[in-house]
Design a protein around this motif. Structure first.
Motif, PDB file in Angstrom:
ATOM      1  N   UNK A  73       0.616 -69.934   8.783  1.00 50.74           N
ATOM      2  CA  UNK A  73       1.304 -69.518   7.558  1.00 50.74           C
ATOM      3  C   UNK A  73       0.719 -70.223   6.332  1.00 50.74           C
ATOM      4  N   UNK A  74      -0.187 -71.172   6.583  1.00 46.72           N
ATOM      5  CA  UNK A  74      -0.742 -71.936   5.461  1.00 46.72           C
ATOM      6  C   UNK A  74      -1.662 -71.064   4.621  1.00 46.72           C
ATOM      7  N   UNK A 105       1.058 -62.431  11.158  1.00 48.02           N
ATOM      8  CA  UNK A 105      -0.056 -61.550  11.489  1.00 48.02           C
ATOM      9  C   UNK A 105      -0.053 -60.331  10.574  1.00 48.02           C
ATOM     10  N   UNK A 106       1.115 -59.792  10.343  1.00 51.55           N
ATOM     11  CA  UNK A 106       1.233 -58.604   9.502  1.00 51.55           C
ATOM     12  C   UNK A 106       0.748 -58.924   8.089  1.00 51.55           C
ATOM     13  N   UNK A 107       1.181 -60.075   7.574  1.00 51.95           N
ATOM     14  CA  UNK A 107       0.740 -60.475   6.230  1.00 51.95           C
ATOM     15  C   UNK A 107      -0.768 -60.609   6.169  1.00 51.95           C
ATOM     16  N   UNK A 113      -8.916 -60.844   1.839  1.00 52.21           N
ATOM     17  CA  UNK A 113     -10.107 -61.487   2.393  1.00 52.21           C
ATOM     18  C   UNK A 113     -10.402 -60.939   3.792  1.00 52.21           C
ATOM     19  N   UNK A 114     -11.601 -60.412   3.965  1.00 54.00           N
ATOM     20  CA  UNK A 114     -11.899 -59.778   5.258  1.00 54.00           C
ATOM     21  C   UNK A 114     -11.916 -60.780   6.418  1.00 54.00           C
ATOM     22  N   UNK A 115     -12.199 -62.029   6.135  1.00 54.67           N
ATOM     23  CA  UNK A 115     -12.265 -63.001   7.234  1.00 54.67           C
ATOM     24  C   UNK A 115     -10.875 -63.350   7.750  1.00 54.67           C
ATOM     25  N   UNK A 116      -9.932 -63.363   6.831  1.00 54.72           N
ATOM     26  CA  UNK A 116      -8.550 -63.605   7.272  1.00 54.72           C
ATOM     27  C   UNK A 116      -8.061 -62.411   8.089  1.00 54.72           C
ATOM     28  N   UNK A 117      -8.410 -61.212   7.640  1.00 51.70           N
ATOM     29  CA  UNK A 117      -8.056 -60.027   8.426  1.00 51.70           C
ATOM     30  C   UNK A 117      -8.712 -60.111   9.806  1.00 51.70           C
ATOM     31  N   UNK A 138      -0.305 -49.536  13.871  1.00 54.21           N
ATOM     32  CA  UNK A 138      -0.686 -48.731  12.703  1.00 54.21           C
ATOM     33  C   UNK A 138      -1.545 -49.542  11.737  1.00 54.21           C
ATOM     34  N   UNK A 139      -1.222 -50.826  11.601  1.00 54.63           N
ATOM     35  CA  UNK A 139      -2.028 -51.692  10.727  1.00 54.63           C
ATOM     36  C   UNK A 139      -3.454 -51.801  11.276  1.00 54.63           C
TER      37      UNK A 139
END
Lengths: 875, 151
Positions: A73-74, A105-107, A113-117, A138-139
């Motif tokens: 969550x950080x 995870x949803x957030x 940022x693609x790396x966080x995704x 769906x995400x």
């Protein structure tokens, strides 16, 4: 104060002993726990990194799970990254805290940022539970359309996880997956192809249905890879992206299986791959290997199949063991379809048995067992026996059993069969299991006289050459000497020119005696030897008196045996073999057993009673005469087997049948009691059901034989065996055999085990009576069984009987299914249902039940409630 | 599917382990020690495949370190898996510049990050070295300031 991860690793490395390491770790984990309790945020992600290290070493790290959640969550990337890593490594899919991660995870899936995704997708791919999959699918799907190949490839595998967890979602996403195949990035392609294979596995119908039209695209992709020329980006030792090629081929295998049209489309490209792939390097061989598997699985042309098998043949000759291994592996898979083609490589495969590598040998062995047929059985079995000599002892038993299977199936003639089995026993007599022993003796006993004589001569020779360790060989040999000892007195020349000299009776006896004197001699062998001596008194009866006298002495010696079983048998035998005794009949040759029946029986025996011990021979090849001649401990088993064959009782008692040598009189008694109760409880077995096993020479035989004969004779009176048992008593003095049957009069009473159980009427109304019979194994145990029996005295059947029971909280219960739901009228048959009850407060509170009964009688639906409290004291 | 990836040294000490199906701690320890025991007992000339406990083990030895991959079922392409192990090692080698056991040990999390770029849920994500390392190196540069906390 928290130390750095690097320092922790260093101090663990410097530990000299395991206990030192444990103390370092426990000190550190105490520190970490303190840090967690005190919410020391600045150390949080260093602590999780340490936990990863400790987890890898095998220490408990569960207390860090929540810390991982806090980290993900950080807002800081490095913390998030460690958090997700911790989540993936430390948590199992079952962990409850995982649910809490769903929101983070949803957030993160929606982060810019693609790396966080990417991190979030990776975590979903590794860890998603069914619930999470449903929430996040769906995400994930959204990211399949992402502009970045980095995200697309991760999304594809995350989707694979989601669909595996929730197969019902497959249909919703299948079209999206199809579109992935147009991607240019190899990373996305390889994941997409794997995702498609995965879908075909979880939902074969939907997957194959949707993907089969893509076969031309797959073929085009593969062709592009082949003709691409050198591209540094995808090159692996001169081949462009072997990983993608392998996965494409695998998907084609799945799609082409059983589909003519798709297979037709693949033909050309498969031929191209099979002929053009460079085989100098491992990567090329990997592709070739996959290609061969594909060709052999799909409906490919005949020419292509030959090509594939030839590639495998080439593989087999390769010096690299890895290649040989996969060749053997694949040949094993295709041998059933293309036996002839594989047979051509038989010699090479046999050579692999001599390889020093156990993996290769095991594979080759598997393959050889599949290759055996009527034409090559002699050659291949000889190779198998050779291998048996050198192989690891833990595998010997298995090989023996499988060789027996080959012998069962493909024997060209009796002599070869007997020869093979004796050689097998000579090599691995101490490792083979009982089935091999009983089959060997059965086969010998059922063969022609010439073969029998050959076998028994050969066995005597093998026994003489053995050092006393091959127990199986000795058991079979001694049994055969006992059965066919008279044949040893004549010389024998077999068809293949081997000749044996005649033996002197005294020599035969001393051979067997010699075996029993060896230190390695087991009780199982001694039992056979004792029986052998007893039988030889009949076989050698025409020889001079000294021989029989010697045998009597040998039998009498066992009267002082330390082993109770041997002692009893010796006493019995010594009475049977006295001058003018009635031994002749019971010591006659065993009736021939049909090997098929024996095989089936011993198989079942080993399943139900957990191994038949060494008494297998007595059990399966000497049925009937069990009491008099076999290892006595198997009497119970034998009788049961017979009853079973006769279609009588279900095998209820095998559990009680004693299987160890140590089973003394007590157990013998209890077996008999069980047995009798079983027999009396069930309808008499018909003698015609077991024609091959009814012993013909029963008259005046041993007690056991009489008992059997009577039972099969269909004598209905329960006490008949008792009346018969004293018959042998005509022999002076009172034979101890009778002892064993002494408790018989008690048996019918013991049978009252069923009637003596407390029974009471729990419910009676409108022609329906329910009786409760309570059974308890042990009076002090809390659990018991209540058998509810439904009786209908009315004139109409009661149908749809539904019986429900409610109990107070201190009682737990389990209801088994009823024997039927229709209670026939006029008491024309009962329905019963078992309720297993455990009274946790037995002694202070009584057993109580509330009953609810519903049924339909003469068209009217009846529902009744009642309370049953008439349970006897102590329940 | 890949069930687990292990890096174990010749003394039987695990340097990295990644499981794609949850196993309890005690069974992991037992599995790892049995794996390495069997791998150690084999010579260079013998093939790189083993079967036990329903897993098919593909292993390859680089200096003192064994790279062990356990897969399930019959479907896996063993030679392909061997090639994959080699790619993994080459990638680590490129990143750590001639990788050794200690590099992996002291940079456990980085080794895991690389592995996560290559394998996910037991399936291969990427086999191209440049593609694997690009995000790793990029992130490392970006997070340079915070990186000190790792050490």
């Amino acid at each position: 104060m928290s130390i750095k991860l690097r320092d922790l690793i260093r101090s663990v490395r410097s530990c000299k002993t395991a206990s030192e390491e444990r103390s370092v770790i426990s000190r550190e984990s105490a520190m970490i726990r303190t840090a967690i309790r005190e919410e020391q945020e600045q150390f949080r992600h260093r602590n999780v990194a340490k936990l990863l290290f400790m987890h890898m070493l095998g220490y408990a790290t569960h207390f860090g799970q929540l810390e991982c959640l806090k980290l993900i969550a950080s807002p800081h990337f490095p913390e998030k990254r460690i958090g997700y890593l911790g989540l993936m490594l430390l948590l199992s899919e079952e962990a409850d805290v995982l649910m809490l991660a769903t929101n983070s995870l949803k957030n993160d899936l929606n982060h810019s940022n693609q790396f966080i995704v990417g991190l979030a997708l990776c975590t979903i791919g590794n860890l998603a539970t069914p619930d999470m999959s449903r929430d996040l699918a769906t995400e994930v799907d959204k990211h399949l359309r992402s502009g970045s190949p980095y995200i697309r490839k991760k999304a594809a595998l995350a989707m694979a996880r989601c669909l595996t967890k929730c197969p019902d979602m497959v249909e919703d996403f299948v079209e999206r997956i199809v579109s992935l195949l147009k991607d240019r990035s190899h990373g996305v392609l390889i994941t997409a192809v794997q995702l498609m294979s995965c879908v075909c596995e979880i939902e074969p119908e939907v997957g194959k249905g949707s993907f089969v039209r893509l076969v031309p695209s797959l073929v085009r992709l593969l062709r592009n890879l082949l003709s691409m020329g050198y591209s540094p980006e995808h090159d692996v030792s001169g081949i462009s992206d072997p990983f993608l090629q392998v996965h494409l081929l695998r998907l084609m295998t799945v799609l082409g299986e059983g589909n003519e049209e798709a297979s037709e489309q693949m033909n050309d490209i498969l031929a191209q791959v099979a002929t053009n792939t460079e085989t100098a390097k491992n990567a090329g061989n990997a592709i070739l290997y996959e290609c061969v598997q594909c060709i052999m699985t799909v409906e490919s042309e005949e020419g292509l199949r030959v090509l594939a098998i030839n590639i495998l043949g080439r593989f087999l000759l390769n010096r690299d063991n890895n290649i040989r291994y996969v060749a053997l592996n694949t040949l094993g898979k295709v041998v059933l379809q293309d036996s002839a083609a594989v047979q051509r490589h038989r010699n090479t495969i046999v050579d692999c048995l001599k390889d020093p590598d156990v993996s290769i040998r095991t594979r080759a062995l598997d393959l050889i067992f599949k290759l055996v047929n009527l034409d090559n059985v002699e050659g291949l079995t000889a190779e198998l026996l050779n291998y048996l000599v050198v192989c690891q002892s833990e595998n010997k038993s298995d090989i023996c059993t499988r060789t027996l299977g080959v012998v069962d199936k493909f024997s060209p003639n009796e002599r070869w069969r007997v020869d093979t089995l004796i050689t097998l026993l000579t090599i691995a007599g101490k490792d083979c299991d009982d089935r091999v022993l009983s089959a060997s003796s059965t086969y010998i006993a059922s063969s022609k006289d010439g073969v029998k004589a050959y076998a028994v001569h050969k066995l005597v020779k093998a026994m003489r050459d053995d050092d006393g360790t091959q127990e199986g060989l000795l058991i079979v040999a001694i049994w055969c000497i006992g059965e066919f000892g008279d044949m040893l007195l004549n010389p024998h020349t077999s068809e293949n020119g081997v000749s044996y000299q005649a033996l002197e009776p005294l020599n035969v006896i001393s051979e067997v005696e010699g075996v029993t004197k060896q230190v390695t001699c087991t009780n199982a062998i001694r039992q056979r030897a004792l029986t052998c001596f007893a039988k030889l008194t009949v076989r050698f009866a025409h020889c001079d008196a000294g021989v029989v006298q010697k045998l009597r002495v040998l039998v009498n010696k066992f009267k002082a045996s330390i082993n109770l079983e041997l002692q009893i048998r010796a006493c019995e035998y010594s009475n049977l073999i006295v001058e003018g005794g009635s031994g002749k009949g019971s010591l006659a040759r065993m009736p021939v057993v049909d090997p098929k029946v024996a095989g089936k029986k011993s198989l079942r025996g080993s399943m139900s009673s957990g191994g038949i011990d060494a008494g297998a021979i007595a059990n399966s090849s000497i049925p009937g005469g069990g009491g008099a001649v076999g290892g006595g401990q198997d009497v119970g088993g034998d009788l049961l087997d017979l009853l079973d064959l006769g279609g009588g009782t279900p095998a209820a008692a095998p559990a009680a049948a004693p299987t160890t040598n140590q089973s003394a009189i007590q157990t013998a008694q209890s077996t008999d009691a069980d047995l009798l109760s079983d027999i009396f409880a069930a309808p008499m077995p018909t003698p015609s059901g077991a024609p091959t096993v009814v012993p013909p020479a029963m008259g005046g035989g041993g007690g056991g034989g009489d008992l059997l004969g009577d039972m099969f004779g269909g004598t209905p009176a329960p006490l008949a065996p008792v009346a018969q048992a004293p018959a042998p008593a005509a022999m002076p003095p009172q034979p101890p055999v009778v002892d064993m049957f002494a408790p018989q009069p008690v048996a019918p009473a013991g049978n009252g085990g069923t009637t003596a159980n407390p029974t009471f009427t729990a419910f009676s109304k409108d022609n329906l009576t329910i009786e409760f019979e309570t059974r308890k194994e042990d009076l002090s145990s809390q659990s018991c069984e209540v058998v509810a029996t439904f009786k209908n005295s009315g004139s109409a059947d009661m149908t749809g009987m539904n019986f429900q029971v409610a109990v107070p909280k201190y009682i737990t219960m389990e209801m088994l299914p009823p024997s039927g739901t229709t209670v026939p009228c006029n008491g024309g048959g009962n329905v019963s249902q078992v309720v297993k009850v455990t009274n946790t407060q037995m002694g202070t509170k009584k057993l109580m039940m509330k009953l609810k009964i519903s049924y339909t009688c003469a068209g009217a639906k009846v529902e009744e409630m009642a309370t049953a409290s008439g349970f006897p004291v102590g329940y | 599917m890949i069930q687990f990836i292990l890096m174990v040294n010749k003394q039987g000490q695990t340097r990295l382990s990644s499981y794609y199906n949850w196993l309890s701690m005690s069974s992991r320890v037992a599995l790892e020690s049995e794996c390495i025991r069997r791998c150690l007992s084999r010579s260079e000339l013998q093939c790189s495949f083993l079967e036990f406990r329903g897993y098919k083990i593909t292993y390859r030895r680089y200096a003192s370190l064994f790279f062990i991959v356990g897969t399930d079922g019959e479907e896996e392409n063993e030679l392909g898996m061997l090639e994959f192990i080699h790619t993994l090692v080459e990638t680590l080698d490129k990143y750590f510049e001639s990788v050794c056991e200690l590099d992996i040990m002291f940079n456990l999390e980085k080794a895991h990050f690389i592995l996560d770029e290559m394998v996910m849920n037991g399936m291969v994500v990427e086999t191209n070295k440049a593609n694997i390392l690009r995000p790793i190196l990029l992130l490392q540069r970006e997070a340079g300031k915070d990186d000190s906390i790792f050490k």
